[in-house]
Design a protein around this motif. Structure first.
Motif, PDB file in Angstrom:
ATOM      1  N   THR A 497     -11.728   7.394   6.012  1.00 46.15           N
ATOM      2  CA  THR A 497     -11.297   6.731   5.059  1.00 46.15           C
ATOM      3  C   THR A 497     -10.213   7.982   4.160  1.00 46.15           C
ATOM      4  O   THR A 497     -10.811   9.074   3.900  1.00 46.15           O
ATOM      5  CB  THR A 497     -12.076   6.274   4.048  1.00 46.15           C
ATOM      6  OG1 THR A 497     -12.748   5.239   4.833  1.00 46.15           O
ATOM      7  CG2 THR A 497     -11.266   5.412   3.070  1.00 46.15           C
ATOM      8  N   VAL A 498      -9.186   7.620   3.816  1.00 46.12           N
ATOM      9  CA  VAL A 498      -8.243   8.448   3.155  1.00 46.12           C
ATOM     10  C   VAL A 498      -8.452   8.585   1.694  1.00 46.12           C
ATOM     11  O   VAL A 498      -8.836   7.586   1.052  1.00 46.12           O
ATOM     12  CB  VAL A 498      -6.657   8.126   3.292  1.00 46.12           C
ATOM     13  CG1 VAL A 498      -5.810   9.030   2.392  1.00 46.12           C
ATOM     14  CG2 VAL A 498      -6.187   8.229   4.594  1.00 46.12           C
ATOM     15  N   GLU A 499      -8.996   9.760   1.240  1.00 49.21           N
ATOM     16  CA  GLU A 499      -9.211  10.001  -0.173  1.00 49.21           C
ATOM     17  C   GLU A 499      -8.100   9.557  -1.054  1.00 49.21           C
ATOM     18  O   GLU A 499      -6.987  10.110  -1.048  1.00 49.21           O
ATOM     19  CB  GLU A 499      -9.698  11.498  -0.279  1.00 49.21           C
ATOM     20  CG  GLU A 499     -10.139  11.681  -1.652  1.00 49.21           C
ATOM     21  CD  GLU A 499     -10.730  13.165  -1.746  1.00 49.21           C
ATOM     22  OE1 GLU A 499     -10.139  13.891  -2.332  1.00 49.21           O
ATOM     23  OE2 GLU A 499     -11.845  13.711  -1.347  1.00 49.21           O
ATOM     24  N   GLY A 500      -8.314   8.631  -2.075  1.00 48.28           N
ATOM     25  CA  GLY A 500      -7.267   8.140  -2.909  1.00 48.28           C
ATOM     26  C   GLY A 500      -6.367   7.234  -2.454  1.00 48.28           C
ATOM     27  O   GLY A 500      -5.575   6.454  -3.191  1.00 48.28           O
ATOM     28  N   GLY A 501      -6.858   6.636  -1.292  1.00 51.22           N
ATOM     29  CA  GLY A 501      -6.038   5.425  -0.602  1.00 51.22           C
ATOM     30  C   GLY A 501      -4.621   5.909   0.050  1.00 51.22           C
ATOM     31  O   GLY A 501      -4.286   6.954  -0.285  1.00 51.22           O
ATOM     32  N   VAL A 502      -3.959   4.986   0.476  1.00 50.63           N
ATOM     33  CA  VAL A 502      -2.628   5.356   1.178  1.00 50.63           C
ATOM     34  C   VAL A 502      -1.766   4.475   0.506  1.00 50.63           C
ATOM     35  O   VAL A 502      -1.404   3.590   0.274  1.00 50.63           O
ATOM     36  CB  VAL A 502      -2.570   4.581   2.563  1.00 50.63           C
ATOM     37  CG1 VAL A 502      -1.175   4.926   3.316  1.00 50.63           C
ATOM     38  CG2 VAL A 502      -3.584   5.508   3.513  1.00 50.63           C
ATOM     39  N   LEU A 503      -0.987   5.459  -0.740  1.00 47.52           N
ATOM     40  CA  LEU A 503      -0.071   5.012  -1.560  1.00 47.52           C
ATOM     41  C   LEU A 503       1.552   5.021  -0.859  1.00 47.52           C
ATOM     42  O   LEU A 503       1.752   6.385  -0.611  1.00 47.52           O
ATOM     43  CB  LEU A 503      -0.146   5.698  -2.790  1.00 47.52           C
ATOM     44  CG  LEU A 503       0.599   5.070  -4.177  1.00 47.52           C
ATOM     45  CD1 LEU A 503      -0.390   3.806  -4.273  1.00 47.52           C
ATOM     46  CD2 LEU A 503       0.182   6.187  -5.271  1.00 47.52           C
ATOM     47  N   LEU A 504       2.137   4.161  -0.804  1.00 50.05           N
ATOM     48  CA  LEU A 504       3.303   4.121  -0.112  1.00 50.05           C
ATOM     49  C   LEU A 504       4.488   3.418  -0.951  1.00 50.05           C
ATOM     50  O   LEU A 504       4.043   2.830  -1.927  1.00 50.05           O
ATOM     51  CB  LEU A 504       3.460   3.376   1.168  1.00 50.05           C
ATOM     52  CG  LEU A 504       2.362   3.889   2.245  1.00 50.05           C
ATOM     53  CD1 LEU A 504       2.380   2.698   3.461  1.00 50.05           C
ATOM     54  CD2 LEU A 504       2.612   5.248   2.747  1.00 50.05           C
ATOM     55  N   LYS A 505       5.768   3.835  -0.899  1.00 50.60           N
ATOM     56  CA  LYS A 505       6.881   3.320  -1.271  1.00 50.60           C
ATOM     57  C   LYS A 505       7.426   2.306  -0.453  1.00 50.60           C
ATOM     58  O   LYS A 505       7.736   2.501   0.706  1.00 50.60           O
ATOM     59  CB  LYS A 505       7.826   4.384  -1.921  1.00 50.60           C
ATOM     60  CG  LYS A 505       7.439   5.165  -3.059  1.00 50.60           C
ATOM     61  CD  LYS A 505       8.454   6.317  -3.564  1.00 50.60           C
ATOM     62  CE  LYS A 505       8.421   7.508  -2.526  1.00 50.60           C
ATOM     63  NZ  LYS A 505       9.449   8.567  -3.155  1.00 50.60           N
ATOM     64  N   ILE A 506       7.602   0.876  -1.197  1.00 54.59           N
ATOM     65  CA  ILE A 506       8.127  -0.005   0.065  1.00 54.59           C
ATOM     66  C   ILE A 506       9.556  -0.520  -0.550  1.00 54.59           C
ATOM     67  O   ILE A 506       9.629  -0.939  -1.646  1.00 54.59           O
ATOM     68  CB  ILE A 506       7.083  -1.092  -0.010  1.00 54.59           C
ATOM     69  CG1 ILE A 506       5.631  -0.316   0.622  1.00 54.59           C
ATOM     70  CG2 ILE A 506       7.475  -2.442   0.931  1.00 54.59           C
ATOM     71  CD1 ILE A 506       4.666  -1.613   0.815  1.00 54.59           C
ATOM     72  N   THR A 507      10.410  -0.758   0.509  1.00 56.99           N
ATOM     73  CA  THR A 507      11.697  -1.153  -0.045  1.00 56.99           C
ATOM     74  C   THR A 507      12.127  -2.145   1.036  1.00 56.99           C
ATOM     75  O   THR A 507      11.602  -2.230   2.195  1.00 56.99           O
ATOM     76  CB  THR A 507      12.699  -0.089  -0.139  1.00 56.99           C
ATOM     77  OG1 THR A 507      12.831   0.413   1.180  1.00 56.99           O
ATOM     78  CG2 THR A 507      12.665   0.739  -1.275  1.00 56.99           C
ATOM     79  N   LYS A 508      12.835  -3.292   0.679  1.00 61.09           N
ATOM     80  CA  LYS A 508      13.387  -3.916   1.759  1.00 61.09           C
ATOM     81  C   LYS A 508      13.951  -3.417   2.741  1.00 61.09           C
ATOM     82  O   LYS A 508      14.927  -2.431   2.490  1.00 61.09           O
ATOM     83  CB  LYS A 508      14.449  -5.157   1.207  1.00 61.09           C
ATOM     84  CG  LYS A 508      13.641  -6.091  -0.021  1.00 61.09           C
ATOM     85  CD  LYS A 508      13.084  -7.303   0.890  1.00 61.09           C
ATOM     86  CE  LYS A 508      13.733  -7.960   1.889  1.00 61.09           C
ATOM     87  NZ  LYS A 508      14.491  -8.911   1.119  1.00 61.09           N
ATOM     88  N   ALA A 509      13.924  -3.812   3.901  1.00 60.08           N
ATOM     89  CA  ALA A 509      14.713  -2.914   4.982  1.00 60.08           C
ATOM     90  C   ALA A 509      16.028  -3.577   5.335  1.00 60.08           C
ATOM     91  O   ALA A 509      16.120  -4.814   5.106  1.00 60.08           O
ATOM     92  CB  ALA A 509      13.716  -3.111   6.429  1.00 60.08           C
ATOM     93  N   ASP A 510      16.982  -2.731   5.851  1.00 56.81           N
ATOM     94  CA  ASP A 510      18.276  -3.337   6.255  1.00 56.81           C
ATOM     95  C   ASP A 510      18.237  -4.166   7.368  1.00 56.81           C
ATOM     96  O   ASP A 510      17.547  -3.766   8.051  1.00 56.81           O
ATOM     97  CB  ASP A 510      19.353  -2.186   6.512  1.00 56.81           C
ATOM     98  CG  ASP A 510      19.503  -1.243   4.934  1.00 56.81           C
ATOM     99  OD1 ASP A 510      19.349  -1.981   4.178  1.00 56.81           O
ATOM    100  OD2 ASP A 510      19.754  -0.210   5.021  1.00 56.81           O
TER     101      ASP A 510
END
Length: 510
Positions: A497-510
């Protein structure tokens, strides 16, 4: 003073004898061993909180592989463990000779959490396996697929709403809420609503089951274990959670029986087993499943509840882990991410603006990506086994004694350059139609191997592929600067398990 000196001398002699007997066990058997440390054995980096257990097991694999041996022996604190390294030997252990190793863990208590297929052995396991095999046929998977698509739609809506907030999103938690809703609905026939309410009871109890980690042992705990003054296991944690799940199963079963409910899900199939002794098609509301017709070949309430809980525990963490690790890798490989998006969109359009069961089966590239994710980040990174009767290792004179724990490093095999060239390169093409035949099937075992391979592997793949396709169809994922890559793992979790979680930036895809 004399008596004190005598007592100290006797204690020292006992400890020395115990030390020699404990840490030279493998050497006396003619098995290559490492350099155990008093009270820790070979697990000091793990027990001191430097690395997770799966990383520690992988270090065993690599050390014995470097020595050129097919297997070796290690010590976990004061307990000897056998470490097979050679895929052919692992194949023999898990297939032809699996009956010598038909137990996953020792000291299993007789409680609801352990009354299931995973923990059964011998004839009990064979009978239950035979009864449960029809659960995951193509027909039964199609039967439950509407539930998966319904939850995938809610997942997409949730992420759409979160994107509007323009904040980084922790994907592991969202993935777990997605799998909770699927398993809750298919397994228990209950709408958990975890995607719309992160405080839902099912989600919170799932987090307790997998999110709570054991404390690192103190020096006094190590000494007590070395002197055999205490048990290695504490199952109180499972007992504390059991009441919640037992009540849920009891209430669900009573409601269905009282109202003659027919629902196309895992719970209904378990009721079929309980009352009819076998699983059949669920045809209509005329299904007479509540008219009990068997006495001996059915399953008890405890067995029914145990299998439903296994469905929950196996499905809650593994698919969410796969989805989150996959998205983590896709942030590093935008070309792969775009190729998956194109496949998802093409199949969405081809199947009339939805993902059908057939559409998911056509996701060949997405499946290759999921399989590559399972290679690099197997949820079950250690395949545990216990020797249940004395076993002579093929082509040797070595006897593995009854009660000995095996530690098969799935992660070690999956990251071995002999079987996967450039193993740290994320390369889904390894699993393409043109290349997959090159893979040693016994060096790639994310769901185990042999007769005790995970029965729900097809369901897990279906769930992961659908969730990823739904997300990638509309969104683009990049790594937030607070999430390390390569990832650092929580040290006390059995599942990486990733320490601190998997934090991602998400945007609408073209």
């Amino acid at each position: 003073m004399f008596l004190i000196l005598v007592a100290v001398a006797l204690l020292a002699a006992y400890i020395y004898t115990k030390y020699d007997k404990t840490y030279n066990y493998w050497k006396r058997k003619g098995v290559v061993q490492l350099n155990p440390v008093f009270l820790y054995g070979d697990a000091k980096p793990f027990l001191d909180g430097q690395i997770c257990e799966a990383e520690n097991a992988m270090s065993y694999y690599r050390k014995f592989k470097a020595m050129g041996v097919r297997f070796g022996g290690v010590y976990s604190e004061n307990r000897p463990e056998w470490v097979p390294v050679d895929p052919e030997l692992i194949k023999t252990i898990t297939t032809k000779d699996y009956e010598y190793f038909d137990l996953h863990f020792s000291e299993i208590p007789k409680t609801l959490f352990f009354n299931n297929l995973f923990h059964m052995r011998g004839e009990e396991w064979k009978n239950m396996r035979r009864k449960l095999t029809p659960v995951f046929t193509t027909g039964k998977m199609k039967m439950m697929f509407d539930t998966l698509t319904e939850k995938a739609d809610i997942l997409s809506t949730l992420v759409h709403d979160l994107v509007k907030l323009d904040k980084p999103i922790e994907l592991k938690g969202i993935s777990m809420r997605f799998t909770t809703d699927i398993i809750g609905s298919c397994g228990f026939g209950i709408e958990c609503n975890s995607l719309t309410d992160e405080n839902s009871e099912f989600y919170k109890h799932g987090q307790k089951l997998f999110g709570t980690t054991s404390k690192r042992p103190t020096i006094w705990t190590k000494i007590a274990k070395f002197l055999s003054l205490t048990s290695r296991h504490n199952h109180k944690f499972f007992f504390d959670l059991e009441n919640f799940f037992r009540n849920v199963v009891t209430e669900t079963l009573k409601y269905r029986e009282d109202n003659k409910i027919v629902r196309k899900d895992f719970m209904h199939l378990m009721i079929q087993l309980k009352n009819k002794g076998k699983i059949t098609e669920i045809n209509s509301t005329d299904d007479d499943v509540y008219n009990k017709t068997v006495a001996e070949d059915g399953i008890s309430f405890e067995e029914l509840a145990g299998q439903v809980l296994l469905f929950f525990t196996a499905g809650f963490e593994t698919s969410s882990t796969t989805i989150s690790f996959c998205l983590l890798e896709l942030t590093q490989h935008p070309d792969i991410q775009q190729k998956m998006r194109e496949e998802a969109r093409a199949l969405w359009k081809k199947h009339g603006g939805k993902f059908t069961y057939e559409a998911v089966q056509e996701m060949t590239y997405i499946e290759s990506v999921v399989k590559e994710t399972l290679r690099m980040y197997p949820p079950l990174a250690i395949l545990p086994r216990v020797c249940t009767k004395n076993y002579k290792v093929p082509n040797t004179e070595v006897i593995i004694e009854k009660g000995t724990t095996l530690k098969i490093s799935v992660w070690g095999l999956h990251l071995d350059p002999e079987y996967f060239p450039d193993p740290y390169k994320f390369d889904p093409d390894r699993f393409s139609a043109e290349n997959k035949h090159k893979i040693n099937p016994h060096a790639y075992i994310p769901f185990g191997d042999g007769p005790r391979q995970c029965l729900g592997l097809r369901f897990a793949l279906l769930e992961s592929k659908l969730g990823l396709a739904m997300l990638l169809k509309d969104f683009n994922f990049t790594l937030h600067e607070t999430t390390p890559y390569p990832p650092k793992y929580v040290v006390n979790n059995f599942i990486p398990t990733v320490e601190g979680g998997v934090l991602l930036k998400i945007t609408k895809a073209d």
